[in-house]
Design an enzyme around this catalytic site. Structure first.
Site, PDB file in Angstrom:
ATOM      1  N   LYS A 103       0.841  -1.210   0.000  1.00 19.83           N
ATOM      2  CA  LYS A 103       0.000   0.000   0.000  1.00 19.83           C
ATOM      3  C   LYS A 103       0.865   1.246   0.000  1.00 19.83           C
ATOM      4  O   LYS A 103       0.643   2.182  -0.769  1.00 19.83           O
ATOM      5  CB  LYS A 103      -0.905  -0.004   1.247  1.00 19.83           C
ATOM      6  CG  LYS A 103      -1.503   1.353   1.556  1.00 19.83           C
ATOM      7  CD  LYS A 103      -2.248   1.389   2.874  1.00 19.83           C
ATOM      8  CE  LYS A 103      -1.424   1.622   4.107  1.00 19.83           C
ATOM      9  NZ  LYS A 103      -1.144   3.025   4.456  1.00 19.83           N
ATOM     10  N   ASN A 104       1.882   1.270   0.872  1.00 13.53           N
ATOM     11  CA  ASN A 104       2.659   2.507   1.037  1.00 13.53           C
ATOM     12  C   ASN A 104       3.619   2.760  -0.125  1.00 13.53           C
ATOM     13  O   ASN A 104       4.108   3.874  -0.281  1.00 13.53           O
ATOM     14  CB  ASN A 104       3.407   2.505   2.375  1.00 13.53           C
ATOM     15  CG  ASN A 104       2.438   2.700   3.532  1.00 13.53           C
ATOM     16  OD1 ASN A 104       1.274   3.040   3.317  1.00 13.53           O
ATOM     17  ND2 ASN A 104       2.914   2.490   4.746  1.00 13.53           N
ATOM     18  N   CYS A 145      -4.423  13.206  13.409  1.00 14.33           N
ATOM     19  CA  CYS A 145      -4.797  11.810  13.196  1.00 14.33           C
ATOM     20  C   CYS A 145      -4.522  11.061  14.480  1.00 14.33           C
ATOM     21  O   CYS A 145      -3.756  11.521  15.323  1.00 14.33           O
ATOM     22  CB  CYS A 145      -4.068  11.300  11.962  1.00 14.33           C
ATOM     23  SG  CYS A 145      -2.986   9.948  12.130  1.00 14.33           S
ATOM     24  N   ARG A 170       0.615  15.002  12.933  1.00 10.06           N
ATOM     25  CA  ARG A 170       1.449  14.605  11.786  1.00 10.06           C
ATOM     26  C   ARG A 170       1.681  15.818  10.892  1.00 10.06           C
ATOM     27  O   ARG A 170       0.982  16.031   9.903  1.00 10.06           O
ATOM     28  CB  ARG A 170       0.793  13.435  11.034  1.00 10.06           C
ATOM     29  CG  ARG A 170       0.756  12.184  11.901  1.00 10.06           C
ATOM     30  CD  ARG A 170       0.134  11.013  11.205  1.00 10.06           C
ATOM     31  NE  ARG A 170       0.952  10.506  10.131  1.00 10.06           N
ATOM     32  CZ  ARG A 170       0.543   9.545   9.300  1.00 10.06           C
ATOM     33  NH1 ARG A 170      -0.650   9.027   9.434  1.00 10.06           N
ATOM     34  NH2 ARG A 170       1.348   9.107   8.341  1.00 10.06           N
ATOM     35  N   ASP A 226       5.238   0.813  11.893  1.00  7.47           N
ATOM     36  CA  ASP A 226       4.015   0.160  11.411  1.00  7.47           C
ATOM     37  C   ASP A 226       3.880  -1.290  11.881  1.00  7.47           C
ATOM     38  O   ASP A 226       2.858  -1.930  11.616  1.00  7.47           O
ATOM     39  CB  ASP A 226       3.947   0.225   9.875  1.00  7.47           C
ATOM     40  CG  ASP A 226       3.720   1.654   9.388  1.00  7.47           C
ATOM     41  OD1 ASP A 226       3.307   2.496  10.197  1.00  7.47           O
ATOM     42  OD2 ASP A 226       3.961   1.916   8.191  1.00  7.47           O
ATOM     43  N   ARG A 245      -8.522  -0.035   5.165  1.00  7.27           N
ATOM     44  CA  ARG A 245      -7.727   1.010   4.502  1.00  7.27           C
ATOM     45  C   ARG A 245      -6.421   0.444   3.957  1.00  7.27           C
ATOM     46  O   ARG A 245      -5.878   0.962   2.991  1.00  7.27           O
ATOM     47  CB  ARG A 245      -7.391   2.117   5.511  1.00  7.27           C
ATOM     48  CG  ARG A 245      -8.574   2.992   5.854  1.00  7.27           C
ATOM     49  CD  ARG A 245      -8.127   4.165   6.676  1.00  7.27           C
ATOM     50  NE  ARG A 245      -6.865   4.652   6.140  1.00  7.27           N
ATOM     51  CZ  ARG A 245      -5.928   5.249   6.859  1.00  7.27           C
ATOM     52  NH1 ARG A 245      -6.106   5.453   8.138  1.00  7.27           N
ATOM     53  NH2 ARG A 245      -4.820   5.664   6.294  1.00  7.27           N
TER      54      ARG A 245
END
Ligand code: EPU
Length: 422
Positions: free
Chosen positions: A22-23, A116, A121, A309, A401
């Site tokens: 995803k990233n 968030c 952030r 993460d 997500r």
């Protein structure tokens, strides 16, 4: 809204295919704005964050097609340089359209992403980098407006902040600099594999980037970029999450296919130190049960060190590992909401000042819990797999997500999970 009901006492076996990252996919999709030609990107995970990015590209005027993991984008004509709040607020990573828009349209107007749940952030480093390339930056009505009427020009830019390097900040400056006049040097660049994947994509398009994956990236500006085909790297965080699932709940062992083990070194080192047997065969990893699992002390830091993460998932593992484990997050010190939820399941955790001290208990027990962010939700699913009873996890849109079919993949390994309407 949907919830997951995870039946405790899972006994996992078999193998699972890991999706594209995803990233890595998000900035690569944003980079398609840099050319009028067609780009074909394979292994784009079908998760809501990549869907939001495609909506932003479409909103800007790009033609987008998506068919089973392959996304085609043709941004021949753009109808503006604005990414509106309605789309940006859904996903902070929308900020990475700023660099490509500025490079192509000489301006960008991107809504300022709000706070968030994993902490404040800021985007100051992104803006400092773009200013270094000659852009004028101001904030107007909640939007960041960047302009470079006379075009961008290369310069030496220091991207280091007080929490270390910035991944999307490095991406944004790199994407802006590829079409700038002259040479840009980014000092203090993020070294994550996702930055390398973006640089590889841009170089295929005709950019001249060297040094990606080190803290010094050099970019020689070119006049234009062309369309390309590219396959996104495997998702190291999804792989890491399944490795922890195997460590916690394998009957004997589980196998992960289509991974890049070299991107997982810091995590594999910790898992081996904790006693979990890991086998590497090319693009395949196998993890088995530990005879006498041990806890560990770990600190998150930018790549190649332990990733923030994977912090939440490790807290889930340590919650039932004998002894005391200490987990410190230096990147997002407030990212510990999953610990408060796991305490509702019987975990013994003290959190203070970016650190969780976890005393392993024998078993967690089911409780209704709330997902607060992407990785926190993954941690709750992991905790629920081995808990006593059936755990209800609310607000699972957070997990959707960034994890492609996580419940189906776990069910494929033998877990019992239901997805129900609230
Ligand atoms: N920071 C600043 N100023 C900036 C930018 C960042 O102070 O202008 C700080 C942040 O507050 C943080 C640190 O620098 O303390 C690192 O943040 P970074 O900019 O690297 O984060 P990001 O690029 O916004 C990406 C991932 C995150 C991941 C972080 C850190 C994407 C789309 N997101 O975010 O992934 O946690 O890098 O590795 O690539 C996730 O997938 O769950 C996720 C949150």
């Amino acid at each position: 809204m949907e919830k997951l009901v995870v039946h405790g006492g899972a006994s996992l076996s078999g193998s699972v295919n890991i999706s594209g990252s995803k990233n890595a996919a998000l900035p690569i999709l944003a980079a398609t704005l840099l050319t009028r030609e067609k780009c074909v990107i394979r292994r784009v995970p079908d998760v809501s964050d990549t869907n939001y990015m495609l909506q932003i590209l479409q909103n800007l005027g790009a033609e987008v097609e998506r068919a089973s993991g392959t996304v085609t984008v043709k941004a021949e004509k753009l109808n503006g340089a604005e990414a509106p709040y309605d789309l940006v607020r859904k996903m902070r990573a929308s900020i990475c359209v700023m660099g490509p828009l500025l490079a192509r349209m000489k301006e960008a107007n991107v809504s300022l992403p709000g706070g968030c749940v994993i902490g404040d952030r800021p985007v100051d480093l992104h803006l400092r980098g773009l200013e270094g390339l000659g852009a004028e930056v101001h904030v107007e009505g909640g939007n960041i407006v960047v302009k470079a009427g006379k075009g961008l020009r290369g310069d030496e830019i220091d991207m280091r902040g007080k929490h270390g390097t910035t991944v999307l900040g490095t991406d944004n400056v790199m994407m802006a600099a590829v079409l700038a006049k002259g040479t840009t040097v980014i000092e203090g660049a993020a070294c994550e594999p996702e930055v390398i994947d973006l640089a590889n994509f841009l170089n295929k398009m005709g950019a001249r980037i060297s040094g990606a994956g080190t803290s010094r990236i050099e970019i020689v500006g070119v006049k234009e970029l062309g369309g390309v085909e590219h396959t996104v790297i495997p998702d190291r965080i999804e792989a890491g999450t399944f490795l922890v699932a195997g460590a916690m709940a394998a009957k004997d062992k589980i196998t992960l296919k289509r991974v890049e083990p070299d991107h997982l070194t810091s995590l594999l080192d910790v898992l081996e130190e904790c006693g979990y047997p890991v086998e590497r065969h090319g693009k395949t990893l196998t993890i088995g049960k530990a005879k006498n699992p041990l806890g560990a002390n770990l600190t998150t830091e930018p790549y190649p060190y332990f990733p923030t993460d994977m912090q939440a998932q490790m807290c889930a593992l340590f919650a039932t590992t004998p002894g005391i484990s200490v987990v410190k997050d230096t990147i997002f010190p407030q990212r510990f909401m999953h610990c408060s939820e796991m305490k509702r399941m019987g975990a013994d955790i003290d959190m203070d000042d970016g650190t969780a001290v976890i005393r392993g208990v024998e078993k967690l027990s089911a409780a209704p819990v709330m997902a607060s962010d992407l990785r926190a939700s993954a941690a709750l699913v992991l905790a629920a797999l081995t808990a006593k009873g059936n755990t209800e996890i609310h607000r699972v849109y957070h997990i959707d997500r960034g994890y492609e079919n996580i419940d189906d993949k776990l069910i494929g390994l033998g877990a019992e999970i239901e997805r129900l309407q609230e």
